[in-house]
Design an enzyme around this catalytic site. Structure first.
Site, PDB file in Angstrom:
ATOM      1  N   ASN A   1       0.115   1.320   4.628  1.00 60.08           N
ATOM      2  CA  ASN A   1       1.449   2.154   5.061  1.00 60.08           C
ATOM      3  C   ASN A   1       1.468   3.055   6.034  1.00 60.08           C
ATOM      4  OD1 ASN A   1       2.124   1.987   1.387  1.00 60.08           O
ATOM      5  ND2 ASN A   1       2.156   0.264   2.866  1.00 60.08           N
TER       6      ASN A   1
ATOM      7  N   CYS B   1      -2.014  -3.675  -0.195  1.00 63.28           N
ATOM      8  CA  CYS B   1      -1.470  -2.487   0.242  1.00 63.28           C
ATOM      9  C   CYS B   1      -2.517  -1.330  -0.081  1.00 63.28           C
ATOM     10  CB  CYS B   1      -0.245  -1.746  -0.205  1.00 63.28           C
ATOM     11  SG  CYS B   1       0.448  -2.270  -1.855  1.00 63.28           S
TER      12      CYS B   1
ATOM     13  N   ARG C   1       4.933  11.280   1.321  1.00 64.39           N
ATOM     14  CA  ARG C   1       4.093  10.205   1.651  1.00 64.39           C
ATOM     15  C   ARG C   1       4.146  10.511   3.344  1.00 64.39           C
ATOM     16  NH1 ARG C   1       3.325   4.303   0.388  1.00 64.39           N
ATOM     17  NH2 ARG C   1       1.278   5.182   1.054  1.00 64.39           N
TER      18      ARG C   1
ATOM     19  N   ARG D   1      12.751   0.405   2.923  1.00 69.69           N
ATOM     20  CA  ARG D   1      11.989   1.423   3.274  1.00 69.69           C
ATOM     21  C   ARG D   1      11.913   1.737   4.872  1.00 69.69           C
ATOM     22  NH1 ARG D   1       7.825   3.036  -0.298  1.00 69.69           N
ATOM     23  NH2 ARG D   1       8.706   3.342  -2.154  1.00 69.69           N
TER      24      ARG D   1
ATOM     25  N   ASP E   1      -0.651   9.017  -3.142  1.00 71.67           N
ATOM     26  CA  ASP E   1      -0.493   7.738  -2.663  1.00 71.67           C
ATOM     27  C   ASP E   1      -1.123   7.432  -1.248  1.00 71.67           C
ATOM     28  OD1 ASP E   1       1.102   6.438  -4.740  1.00 71.67           O
ATOM     29  OD2 ASP E   1       3.181   6.949  -3.469  1.00 71.67           O
TER      30      ASP E   1
ATOM     31  N   ASP F   1       5.550  -6.626   2.176  1.00 74.07           N
ATOM     32  CA  ASP F   1       4.161  -7.165   1.622  1.00 74.07           C
ATOM     33  C   ASP F   1       4.127  -7.408  -0.063  1.00 74.07           C
ATOM     34  OD1 ASP F   1       3.890  -4.624   0.291  1.00 74.07           O
ATOM     35  OD2 ASP F   1       2.170  -3.956   1.624  1.00 74.07           O
TER      36      ASP F   1
ATOM     37  N   ASN G   1       9.752   3.562  -6.471  1.00 75.49           N
ATOM     38  CA  ASN G   1      10.095   2.265  -6.556  1.00 75.49           C
ATOM     39  C   ASN G   1      10.484   1.823  -7.816  1.00 75.49           C
ATOM     40  OD1 ASN G   1       7.783   1.047  -7.434  1.00 75.49           O
ATOM     41  ND2 ASN G   1       6.678   1.852  -5.552  1.00 75.49           N
TER      42      ASN G   1
ATOM     43  N   HIS H   1       8.961  -3.644  -0.088  1.00 80.56           N
ATOM     44  CA  HIS H   1       8.357  -3.680   1.209  1.00 80.56           C
ATOM     45  C   HIS H   1       8.252  -5.321   1.496  1.00 80.56           C
ATOM     46  CE1 HIS H   1       5.683   0.145   1.230  1.00 80.56           C
ATOM     47  NE2 HIS H   1       6.690   0.307   2.261  1.00 80.56           N
TER      48      HIS H   1
HETATM   49  N1  ARG Z   1       3.871   4.193  -4.818  1.00 81.35           N
HETATM   50  C1  ARG Z   1       3.775   3.694  -3.167  1.00 81.35           C
HETATM   51  C2  ARG Z   1       5.262   3.782  -2.579  1.00 81.35           C
HETATM   52  O1  ARG Z   1       6.195   3.857  -3.482  1.00 81.35           O
HETATM   53  C3  ARG Z   1       3.077   2.434  -3.459  1.00 81.35           C
HETATM   54  C4  ARG Z   1       3.277   1.823  -1.994  1.00 81.35           C
HETATM   55  C5  ARG Z   1       2.595   0.217  -2.141  1.00 81.35           C
HETATM   56  N2  ARG Z   1       2.415  -0.217  -0.863  1.00 81.35           N
HETATM   57  C6  ARG Z   1       2.998  -1.412  -0.450  1.00 81.35           C
HETATM   58  N3  ARG Z   1       2.527  -1.772   1.025  1.00 81.35           N
HETATM   59  N4  ARG Z   1       3.637  -2.275  -1.062  1.00 81.35           N
HETATM   60  O2  ARG Z   1       5.254   4.010  -1.501  1.00 81.35           O
END
Ligand code: ARG
Length: 308
Positions: A99, A302, A123, A179, A93, A210, A49, A208
Site C-alpha cells: 500500500n 497486500c 498509515r 481509499r 499496518d 486488490d 475497513n 481496495h
Molecule cells: N488494515 C489495513 C487498512 O485498512 C489493511 C490493508 C490491506 N491492504 C490491501 N491492499 N487490501 O488499510
C-alpha cells in the site's frame, strides 16, 4: 504510451476503444521479487475497513508470525527472492507492504517508486520508511506532488492496493472510491506516461481494488462482479480474454487478494470454487492461511509488494 488506437490518459468506458486492444500497449518487464515486512508490531487497533469491525485486540501474534513465515517460504519456493523491510514500532499496518508505494520501470529501463498518499493518518507514517527502502535499493522516488502545481491539494492514493499493473503491459488498472481519489489518476497517468483504466469501487467491503480484482496473466483475470459497475465490467471484459468470476463468498474469504507468479497462484485457503476454477484454467493454486491478517482486512496480495 500506447499506439494511436488507444487513449493515452485515463480510460473511463469502452466507447473510445473499438480499435484498441491489449496488444497495442507496449510490453513491460514484470518484477520477479517480493518485499515483505515482518509482523512484529501487527495488531488491529482501530477500525479502518469493514473487516476490522469487532476485531480490535483479537490478533493472535504468535499465529500471525507463523502465517507470515509460511507465506514467505511459499514465495521463496516458487522462485522469488524475498526481501524484507525493518518493521517500525507502533506502525501496526506496515506489514501490508502493497500500500505504501507503486513500483515500476520507465521507458529507459530505470526503476521508480511512486509514493502513496494514504487515507488514514496512522498509515501515512509508514510511507517515509518505505521511501527510504526504495531509495536505498536504487529506485527513483516520485510523489503525486511532482505532478501538481505548488499549492494544489494532493489527492489520496493507496498505491498497489488500488493501482494494479496489467501483467506484462504498460497499462494500469486504477480503482477509486473508498481509499484512492479518482483525481489521482490523471496525475499518475501523466507522471508515469501510462494510460490508466478507471474502476469505480462503490461497495465498502471491497475497499481496495486488490480485494475484488486479481490479474493472473496478460489474458486472464479473476474478479468479483458485484464490486464493479457496468462500465467497469465492460472495460475488464474488453482487455482480458478470460474473465473468471468468483462468488461473493469466496471474495469475502479474500480469494482475490491473491498473487499470481509464473503460473502459481497463492491465495487464502478455503475458497473451494476459486481453487477449482484456477485449476481448470491451467493455474496451480497454492493455499495458505492468513486468518490473522484478514482480521485487519488484508491477505496474500497486500502482505507483499512485487519489486525488481
Ligand atoms: N488494515 C489495513 C487498512 O485498512 C489493511 C490493508 C490491506 N491492504 C490491501 N491492499 N487490501 O488499510
Amino acid at each position: 504510451m500506447s499506439t494511436l488506437a488507444c487513449p493515452a490518459s485515463v480510460i473511463e468506458d469502452v466507447t473510445s476503444l473499438t480499435e484498441c486492444s491489449i496488444a497495442d500497449f507496449p510490453k513491460r518487464m514484470e518484477p520477479g521479487n517480493v518485499l515483505m515486512c515482518p509482523p512484529t508490531y501487527f495488531t488491529v487497533e482501530t477500525v479502518q475497513n469493514p473487516f476490522m469491525d469487532g476485531k480490535v485486540g483479537t490478533v493472535d501474534k504468535e499465529l500471525a508470525g507463523k502465517q507470515w513465515h509460511a507465506l514467505k517460504d511459499v514465495c521463496t519456493k516458487i522462485g522469488c527472492e524475498v526481501k524484507t523491510i525493518e518493521p517500525v514500532e507502533n506502525l501496526e499496518d506496515m506489514v501490508f507492504a502493497a500500500n505504501q508505494v507503486l513500483p515500476g520501470i520507465d521507458d529507459d529501463g530505470k526503476l521508480f517508486a511512486l509514493l502513496a498518499e494514504m487515507r488514514h493518518e496512522k498509515r501515512r507514517q509508514e510511507v517515509p520508511w518505505y521511501r527510504q527502502w526504495f531509495l536505498a535499493n536504487g529506485y527513483k522516488v516520485l510523489t503525486l506532488a511532482d505532478g501538481l502545481e505548488a499549492d494544489a491539494p494532493v489527492p489520496r492514493f493507496e498505491a498497489q492496493g488500488d493501482a494494479i499493473w496489467h501483467p506484462s503491459r504498460k497499462l494500469l488498472w486504477g480503482g477509486y472510491g473508498s481509499r484512492t481519489d479518482k483525481d489521482a489518476y490523471p496525475i499518475i497517468s501523466k507522471l508515469l506516461n501510462v494510460p490508466v483504466i478507471l474502476l469505480n469501487l462503490s461497495d465498502s467491503r471491497f475497499y481496495h481494488l486488490d480485494t475484488c480484482f486479481c490479474a493472473l496473466n496478460e489474458d486472464s483475470v479473476m474478479i468479483y462482479e458485484g464490486a464493479f459497475d457496468k462500465n467497469g465490467l465492460e472495460l475488464i471484459r474488453h482487455f482480458f480474454k478470460n474473465v473468471i468470476s468468483v462468488s461473493e463468498k469466496d471474495a469475502l474469504n479474500f480469494a482475490l487478494n491473491a498473487v499470481s507468479i509464473n503460473g502459481s497462484v497463492i491465495l487464502q485457503k478455503g475458497s473451494v470454487h476459486t481453487v477449482e476454477a484456477l485449476k481448470s484454467h491451467g493455474f496451480t493454486p497454492i493455499e495458505v492461511d492468513t486468518s490473522e491478517f484478514m482480521k485487519s482486512g488484508g491477505s496474500v496480495f497486500c502482505m507483499k509488494m512485487m519489486v525488481y
